[in-house]
Design an enzyme around this catalytic site. Sequence first.
Site, PDB file in Angstrom:
ATOM      1  N   CYS A 102       0.828  -1.203   0.000  1.00  0.00           N
ATOM      2  CA  CYS A 102       0.000   0.000   0.000  1.00  0.00           C
ATOM      3  C   CYS A 102       0.862   1.253   0.000  1.00  0.00           C
ATOM      4  CB  CYS A 102      -0.931  -0.014   1.211  1.00  0.00           C
ATOM      5  SG  CYS A 102      -1.992   1.439   1.287  1.00  0.00           S
ATOM      6  N   CYS A 136      -0.414   4.086   2.129  1.00  0.00           N
ATOM      7  CA  CYS A 136      -0.182   3.918   3.570  1.00  0.00           C
ATOM      8  C   CYS A 136       1.282   4.186   3.923  1.00  0.00           C
ATOM      9  CB  CYS A 136      -0.494   2.495   4.024  1.00  0.00           C
ATOM     10  SG  CYS A 136      -1.955   1.765   3.304  1.00  0.00           S
ATOM     11  N   ASP A 137       2.185   3.639   3.156  1.00  0.00           N
ATOM     12  CA  ASP A 137       3.583   3.566   3.589  1.00  0.00           C
ATOM     13  C   ASP A 137       4.559   4.408   2.775  1.00  0.00           C
ATOM     14  OD1 ASP A 137       2.824   1.757   5.561  1.00  0.00           O
ATOM     15  OD2 ASP A 137       2.986   0.055   4.200  1.00  0.00           O
TER      16      ASP A 137
END
Length: 308
Positions: free
Chosen positions: A136, A139-140
């Site tokens: 992701c 997300c990261d």
Amino acid sequence: MDMEHVRCLIIGGGPAGYTAAIYAARAALSPVLYEGMEPGGQLTTTTVVENFPGFPNGVDANQLMADMRSQAVNLGADVRRGAVTAADLGVRPFRVTVDGSAELEADALIIATGATARYLGLPSEQKFRGMGVSACATCDGFFYRRKDVAVVGGGDTACEEATYLAGLCRKVYMIVRRDVLRASVAMQERVKATPNIEILWNCNTQEVLGDASGVTGARLLRKDGEVFDIQVDGFFLAIGHHPASELFAPWVATDPEGYILTEGGSSRTSVEGVFAAGDVQDPVYRQAVNAAASGCRAALDAEKYLKR
Ligand code: NDP
């Protein structure tokens, strides 16, 4: 033995399920929630969440999920360990089996079983999950600012993630197994117009390389037989997701990928009284905050259905 009867049964212990439980509990629907094999859901595969509103300094993903769970429990939801292993949505009340044995029946059902990212299946990829390997970018990606990263895949998700990462990172390699991208033409053009994305065509990953600090690179095999290494700090998978809808697909309508279809902005599925929330019905947005929002919708829709 009498079968347990539940008014509102929620399947899935991610942001969608817990939020549905919070709303259903406050609406006095006496919800029972089964968390499944991975309590906390996909978010627990990441570390810090910086994009869930309300946490100015970010929040530990596991803590966020534990807090959502506690909030549901404190409001009266019956949150249980256990996975639903069979379902019959062709009868009323609906019937489900938990952990292969316990059977219960439910007047309304909220499916929030989520999706799982596909991985390549390499032991080294598993070893560095959460230490540079991620599925992701949204997300990261932020953790790889000004660093070099790789994205595996050639679909719309891979292109979208690569262009997103290109805005943060110094260099983005796209590892594409064929000599074409599967992505839409518009996405392909965006990728090709981004100077710090380099596409490595006809390449498959043999191994994710790393040390005690995490990912340091990847070893690739090109179709012409050449094996070579790239140096990256982040290794992002974007080779598709798999919605956990198998148990319900005999009854509820899904798209060809298996995502449960919901009616125009609601959580209503093709079966009256069955609602779907979160990633199991969302092939596009896939964020915890969206999952939570759709869990809210499912509880409101279930309440309306049960009180009709
Ligand atoms: P896709 O299935 O469209 O693409 C998967 C990509 O991963 C393909 O390039 C595929 O290669 C590659 N791949 C699959 N398995 C492997 C493997 N083992 N090793 C290396 N590469 C592999 O998935 P997406 O998640 O990209 O998209 C899913 C759906 O969501 C699509 O319909 C897409 O259009 C849609 N979507 C739309 C967006 C938008 O419109 N903004 C954004 C994101 C997704 P190959 O091509 O060789 O099979």
